[in-house]
Design an enzyme around this catalytic site. Structure first.
Site, mmCIF file in Angstrom:
data_model
loop_
_atom_site.group_PDB
_atom_site.id
_atom_site.type_symbol
_atom_site.label_atom_id
_atom_site.label_comp_id
_atom_site.label_asym_id
_atom_site.label_seq_id
_atom_site.Cartn_x
_atom_site.Cartn_y
_atom_site.Cartn_z
ATOM 1 N N HIS A 10 -9.378 -4.374 15.298
ATOM 2 C CA HIS A 10 -8.753 -4.107 16.598
ATOM 3 C C HIS A 10 -8.642 -2.597 16.799
ATOM 4 C CE1 HIS A 10 -4.958 -3.190 14.602
ATOM 5 N NE2 HIS A 10 -4.913 -4.385 14.045
ATOM 6 N N HIS A 38 -7.566 -0.308 13.867
ATOM 7 C CA HIS A 38 -8.599 0.023 12.871
ATOM 8 C C HIS A 38 -9.618 0.997 13.453
ATOM 9 C CE1 HIS A 38 -7.610 -4.376 11.990
ATOM 10 N NE2 HIS A 38 -7.009 -3.696 11.025
ATOM 11 N N CYS A 74 2.166 -7.633 2.831
ATOM 12 C CA CYS A 74 1.842 -6.245 2.464
ATOM 13 C C CYS A 74 1.165 -6.189 1.110
ATOM 14 C CB CYS A 74 3.088 -5.387 2.320
ATOM 15 S SG CYS A 74 4.051 -5.135 3.770
HETATM 16 N N1 MSP Z 1 -6.469 -2.569 2.960
HETATM 17 C C1 MSP Z 1 -5.424 -1.650 3.187
HETATM 18 C C2 MSP Z 1 -5.912 -0.234 2.945
HETATM 19 C C3 MSP Z 1 -6.502 0.019 1.605
HETATM 20 S S1 MSP Z 1 -7.125 1.631 1.463
HETATM 21 C C4 MSP Z 1 -7.498 1.841 -0.125
HETATM 22 C C5 MSP Z 1 -4.924 -1.772 4.617
HETATM 23 N N2 MSP Z 1 -5.746 -2.367 5.482
HETATM 24 S S2 MSP Z 1 -5.412 -2.670 7.021
HETATM 25 O O1 MSP Z 1 -6.585 -3.307 7.529
HETATM 26 O O2 MSP Z 1 -4.195 -3.387 7.134
HETATM 27 O O3 MSP Z 1 -5.144 -1.339 7.735
HETATM 28 C C6 MSP Z 1 -5.960 -0.244 7.547
HETATM 29 C C7 MSP Z 1 -5.682 0.856 8.513
HETATM 30 O O4 MSP Z 1 -5.806 0.409 9.858
HETATM 31 C C8 MSP Z 1 -4.292 1.465 8.488
HETATM 32 O O5 MSP Z 1 -4.117 2.467 7.590
HETATM 33 C C9 MSP Z 1 -4.294 2.142 9.807
HETATM 34 O O6 MSP Z 1 -5.066 3.307 9.643
HETATM 35 C C10 MSP Z 1 -5.084 1.255 10.691
HETATM 36 N N3 MSP Z 1 -4.214 0.502 11.564
HETATM 37 C C11 MSP Z 1 -3.985 -0.851 11.566
HETATM 38 N N4 MSP Z 1 -3.155 -1.137 12.594
HETATM 39 C C12 MSP Z 1 -2.856 -0.004 13.270
HETATM 40 C C13 MSP Z 1 -2.223 0.267 14.484
HETATM 41 N N5 MSP Z 1 -1.613 -0.643 15.196
HETATM 42 N N6 MSP Z 1 -2.284 1.546 14.951
HETATM 43 C C14 MSP Z 1 -2.988 2.526 14.304
HETATM 44 N N7 MSP Z 1 -3.594 2.289 13.177
HETATM 45 C C15 MSP Z 1 -3.346 1.107 12.492
HETATM 46 O O7 MSP Z 1 -3.849 -1.320 4.903
#
Ligand code: MSP
Length: 496
Positions: A20, A23, A131
């Site tokens: 989304h 990401h 988490c």
């Molecule tokens: N898998 C772990 C990261 C491991 S790194 C060794 C993780 N994944 S995640 O898919 O949940 O999120 C990854 C990244 O997506 C977050 O750090 C962030 O950068 C981004 N975002 C996810 N949702 C977000 C928002 N709503 N707004 C901005 N960025 C966010 O965490």
């Protein structure tokens, strides 16, 4: 081989949700930085990928009646497709299920058992399965996980531990001696305060999660997903515990230490505390900068799969075009802060900044110059006024992009757009042409060259728009725009 390549990373995205805007935000930021650096002649290694192990993935695969790897393949494909749709040029896409990665993670784990930095014990604590993280009582919000606002579980299990406590002082000294290591400053402060409050050893294996990398010397355990995932930053870059593959070794030496790890604020602790401590334990130099950006929220709530309030970038691309989205995300909110997403503000920015300011400027100047200068793009006039004045902004824009202050860079670019629009309004070259044709021509040449400058500045943010502008401005293969053969299409047609 010495380091000669700028290395930038995004977090590895969990494959429990389709990509989304949240990401897309991190990955686009890395794309902007790497396009900008490449355009300036630097070698860049840009790595992104997917985080595929752990109980969340196991659960969602089970729900969908497929094997975890099959599920991961499907979502991984969605991420790769999304990066293509967003015109993101990454050099390497790592999956934590890649055999190379899995092997190195196992070897690193064994190495740290040998050095005593990882040891066996029993864990009892409060765990948020969403988490995949343990919390302390004081971190909970009314007894719930502070991120998901859901109940945490009381978990007791046999586990391997990483001796994080051993690195507390070393980390604090490192933060102090390297003030640019953690950024932005307010987040650095949070990390330092957290570390000062005391670091406990952390559990780095699970006996109740089967979808993970087994501990080689004790396969009843799988390696904690965060320990596994963080290591991607070195395994993807070619790190090996036993340095037996010379190609990989060369690669690692040319890129490491990483220049920037870009992460969202919710995963800053993993990156700013645990990751550097693991590297210290491995005796590997630390990355140069770890930057935490803010969240995109929807009416104040973090956009996420679990809340079901996420915005799909594809919907916005269909409506407004890709470059408008790339522009909006980095102009609307300073990188590092939170921002609330709304289609209304996207539309407003689109019509005001893109259709009106930039789009109109572009077509006005090109149409006028075709009328008065002819089809060939002009040489740069001597003593150009506007071009000279704007050229001096290039250094500022470079600096801001390098500093991840994308909003400041875009503000400066739009100051130039406004200045040119005002000049056209006040100089009225169409009227000037009737009284002093040479003066009008000079003004238009100067404006064309100024637009060329703007097109170049826009490249990392809006690569397609930049290319389109450059084509009509006679940069590249096409040396002229012939209004007899083609009508100049608006860069950004107005939306009602
Ligand atoms: N898998 C772990 C990261 C491991 S790194 C060794 C993780 N994944 S995640 O898919 O949940 O999120 C990854 C990244 O997506 C977050 O750090 C962030 O950068 C981004 N975002 C996810 N949702 C977000 C928002 N709503 N707004 C901005 N960025 C966010 O965490």
């Amino acid at each position: 081989m010495a380091k000669n390549t700028f290395y930038i990373t995004t977090p590895l995205y969990y494959v429990n949700a389709n990509p989304h805007i949240g990401h897309a935000y991190t990955t686009l930021a890395a794309d902007i930085v790497s396009r900008h650096r490449r355009a300036n002649g630097e070698k860049v290694f840009f790595q992104t990928g997917t985080d595929e192990h752990g109980s969340n993935i196991e659960k969602i695969a089970e729900l969908n009646k497929v094997k975890p790897k099959q599920w991961a393949d499907k979502v991984c494909y969605e991420f790769k497709a999304m990066w293509q749709d967003l015109n993101i040029i990454h050099d390497y896409f790592i999956r934590t299920t890649d055999p190379d990665h899995e092997e190195q993670v196992q070897l690193i784990f064994e190495h740290l058992i040998k050095t005593g930095d990882i040891y066996p014990g029993t864990y009892e604590g409060l765990y948020c399965p969403m988490c995949e993280n343990f919390y302390e009582e004081k971190e909970l919000l009314n007894g719930d996980c502070p991120v998901h606002k859901k109940k945490v579980e009381n978990v007791k299990e046999e586990s391997f531990f990483f001796k994080l406590s051993k690195y507390e002082d070393k980390l604090l000294k490192y933060y102090e001696n390297n003030p640019d290591f953690l950024s932005p400053k307010h987040r650095a402060k949070e990390i330092i305060n957290f570390a000062k409050s005391g670091l406990k050893d952390i559990s780095v294996s699970r006996t109740n999660v089967s979808w993970g990398i087994p501990v080689k010397s004790n396969p009843k355990h799988t390696i904690y997903v965060w320990f596994d995932a963080l290591l991607n930053y070195i395994t993807g870059a070619g790190y090996q515990v036993q340095k037996n593959d010379t190609e990989k070794l060369k690669k690692f030496e040319s890129v490491w230490p990483a220049d920037i790890h870009l992460v969202g604020k919710e995963i800053y602790r993993f990156h700013a505390i645990i990751w550097p401590a693991i590297l210290m334990a491995m005796d590997i130099p630390l990355p140069k900068k770890i930057f935490a950006h803010g969240w995109w929220t929807v009416t104040g709530e973090k956009m996420s799969k679990s809340k079901g309030n996420f915005v799909n970038p594809v919907d916005m691309i269909e409506e407004y075009g890709l470059d408008s989205l790339r522009y909006f995300l980095f102009r609307e909110v300073p990188f590092g802060q939170d921002g609330d997403f709304s289609f209304e503000s996207l539309k407003q920015r689109y019509n005001a900044d893109l259709a009106n300011d930039l789009g109109n400027l572009f077509s006005r100047i090109l149409n006028l110059s075709n009328k008065y200068l002819g089809k060939e793009m002009p040489e740069k006039p001597e003593n150009s006024v506007l071009f000279e004045k704007l050229s001096s902004d290039t250094a500022y824009i470079d600096e801001k992009i390098n500093d991840l202050q994308f909003g400041d860079a875009l503000n400066k670019i739009w100051e130039a757009v406004s200045l040119l629009n005002k000049e056209v309004d006040s100089q009225k070259p169409w009227a000037m042409a009737k009284t002093d044709l040479e003066k009008a021509k000079f003004f238009l040449k100067d404006s064309i060259w100024s637009l060329r400058l703007i097109a170049g500045w826009l490249y990392p943010f809006m690569p397609n728009t930049s290319a389109q502008m450059q084509m009509y401005l006679g940069i590249g293969d096409i040396k002229s725009y012939n209004p007899d053969d083609q009508k100049l299409p608006p860069l950004f047609p107005r939306k009602n």
